[in-house]
Design a protein around this motif. Structure first.
Motif, PDB file in Angstrom:
ATOM      1  N   LEU A   1       0.826  -1.213   0.000  1.00 55.83           N
ATOM      2  CA  LEU A   1       0.000   0.000   0.000  1.00 55.83           C
ATOM      3  C   LEU A   1       0.859   1.260   0.000  1.00 55.83           C
ATOM      4  O   LEU A   1       0.541   2.228  -0.694  1.00 55.83           O
ATOM      5  N   TRP A   2       1.897   1.262   0.829  1.00 55.27           N
ATOM      6  CA  TRP A   2       2.819   2.400   0.911  1.00 55.27           C
ATOM      7  C   TRP A   2       4.230   1.855   0.821  1.00 55.27           C
ATOM      8  O   TRP A   2       4.664   1.072   1.666  1.00 55.27           O
ATOM      9  N   ARG A   3       4.995   2.306  -0.157  1.00 56.11           N
ATOM     10  CA  ARG A   3       6.358   1.802  -0.349  1.00 56.11           C
ATOM     11  C   ARG A   3       7.263   2.084   0.846  1.00 56.11           C
ATOM     12  O   ARG A   3       8.202   1.338   1.108  1.00 56.11           O
ATOM     13  N   THR A   4       6.980   3.152   1.575  1.00 53.23           N
ATOM     14  CA  THR A   4       7.820   3.471   2.734  1.00 53.23           C
ATOM     15  C   THR A   4       7.733   2.405   3.814  1.00 53.23           C
ATOM     16  O   THR A   4       8.635   2.296   4.642  1.00 53.23           O
ATOM     17  N   ALA A   5       6.668   1.616   3.812  1.00 55.09           N
ATOM     18  CA  ALA A   5       6.528   0.553   4.810  1.00 55.09           C
ATOM     19  C   ALA A   5       7.643  -0.479   4.667  1.00 55.09           C
ATOM     20  O   ALA A   5       8.022  -1.106   5.660  1.00 55.09           O
ATOM     21  N   ASP A   6       8.169  -0.650   3.468  1.00 54.64           N
ATOM     22  CA  ASP A   6       9.219  -1.642   3.234  1.00 54.64           C
ATOM     23  C   ASP A   6      10.374  -1.466   4.225  1.00 54.64           C
ATOM     24  O   ASP A   6      10.720  -2.387   4.968  1.00 54.64           O
ATOM     25  N   TRP A   7      10.968  -0.280   4.265  1.00 55.73           N
ATOM     26  CA  TRP A   7      12.110  -0.033   5.137  1.00 55.73           C
ATOM     27  C   TRP A   7      11.705  -0.079   6.600  1.00 55.73           C
ATOM     28  O   TRP A   7      12.369  -0.698   7.429  1.00 55.73           O
ATOM     29  N   HIS A   8      10.615   0.596   6.946  1.00 50.88           N
ATOM     30  CA  HIS A   8      10.191   0.677   8.348  1.00 50.88           C
ATOM     31  C   HIS A   8       9.853  -0.704   8.921  1.00 50.88           C
ATOM     32  O   HIS A   8      10.162  -0.989  10.079  1.00 50.88           O
ATOM     33  N   GLU A   9       9.205  -1.545   8.138  1.00 53.82           N
ATOM     34  CA  GLU A   9       8.873  -2.889   8.613  1.00 53.82           C
ATOM     35  C   GLU A   9      10.135  -3.725   8.801  1.00 53.82           C
ATOM     36  O   GLU A   9      10.232  -4.493   9.766  1.00 53.82           O
ATOM     37  N   ARG A  10      11.095  -3.569   7.918  1.00 54.34           N
ATOM     38  CA  ARG A  10      12.354  -4.289   8.085  1.00 54.34           C
ATOM     39  C   ARG A  10      13.077  -3.839   9.349  1.00 54.34           C
ATOM     40  O   ARG A  10      13.665  -4.642  10.073  1.00 54.34           O
ATOM     41  N   GLU A  11      13.022  -2.547   9.649  1.00 54.41           N
ATOM     42  CA  GLU A  11      13.636  -2.035  10.865  1.00 54.41           C
ATOM     43  C   GLU A  11      12.952  -2.613  12.107  1.00 54.41           C
ATOM     44  O   GLU A  11      13.615  -3.043  13.056  1.00 54.41           O
ATOM     45  N   ALA A  12      11.619  -2.636  12.104  1.00 57.93           N
ATOM     46  CA  ALA A  12      10.870  -3.193  13.243  1.00 57.93           C
ATOM     47  C   ALA A  12      11.164  -4.687  13.402  1.00 57.93           C
ATOM     48  O   ALA A  12      11.281  -5.189  14.522  1.00 57.93           O
ATOM     49  N   PHE A  13      11.279  -5.398  12.302  1.00 61.15           N
ATOM     50  CA  PHE A  13      11.635  -6.814  12.343  1.00 61.15           C
ATOM     51  C   PHE A  13      13.024  -6.988  12.944  1.00 61.15           C
ATOM     52  O   PHE A  13      13.235  -7.803  13.858  1.00 61.15           O
ATOM     53  N   ASP A  14      13.972  -6.212  12.454  1.00 57.91           N
ATOM     54  CA  ASP A  14      15.360  -6.329  12.867  1.00 57.91           C
ATOM     55  C   ASP A  14      15.546  -6.009  14.348  1.00 57.91           C
ATOM     56  O   ASP A  14      16.173  -6.771  15.086  1.00 57.91           O
TER      57      ASP A  14
END
Length: 162
Positions: free
Chosen positions: A107-120
């Protein structure tokens, strides 16, 4: 559109039990069920009255073993309408398997980086993420450093860490 109007619109569409408003904080927010996160996100983005075209931030919080929950917080902005919204989902805190929240990267491309950060850093798995792997720490790092019960290893590849 103000917060009350957004809440009313979402509760009409998804039901009052699915969209719970909290106005006790300085910035009001909505708590939504993890099962409806994608549908609500898509509605917030696609509805012409709302048009939340920017996912500015995704933050994850570990409430600790005592509380037994983790939270993922989304900060949304409608650039043309100049309104903001904070969404929150609460999931059970587990270590194996990791807590799961559906990805919003489609839905939002910015979620890609932010979700990876939260996962990490916090250890929340985002299902259907296009590339869920560590982004800040080495791939072989053990654990998730922003968890309240995280204990750093004494050494990493022969390097003293403490």
């Amino acid at each position: 559109m103000n917060f009350t109007a957004i809440v009313s619109l979402l509760q009409t569409r998804f039901g009052p039990e699915a969209v719970v408003a909290n106005t006790t904080n300085p910035q009001p927010y909505l708590t939504v069920p993890v099962e409806q996160l994608v549908a609500i996100g898509q509605f917030l983005r696609d509805d012409d009255r709302l048009f939340f075209d920017l996912l500015a931030c995704v933050t994850a919080i570990d409430n600790g073993p005592e509380a037994g929950t983790m939270e993922v917080i989304y900060n949304l902005t409608s650039i043309p309408f100049e309104h903001n919204l904070m969404l929150k989902v609460v999931v059970p805190r587990t270590t194996q398997p990791l807590p799961a929240v559906p990805s919003l990267a489609h839905l939002w491309r910015t979620a890609d980086w932010h979700e990876r950060e939260a996962f990490d850093l916090v250890g929340i798995r985002f299902t259907d993420h296009p590339d869920l792997r560590r982004i800040l720490l080495p791939a072989d790092w053990v654990g998730h450093p922003l968890r309240t019960d995280y204990r750093e290893e004494d050494q990493y590849h022969g390097i003293q860490t403490k």
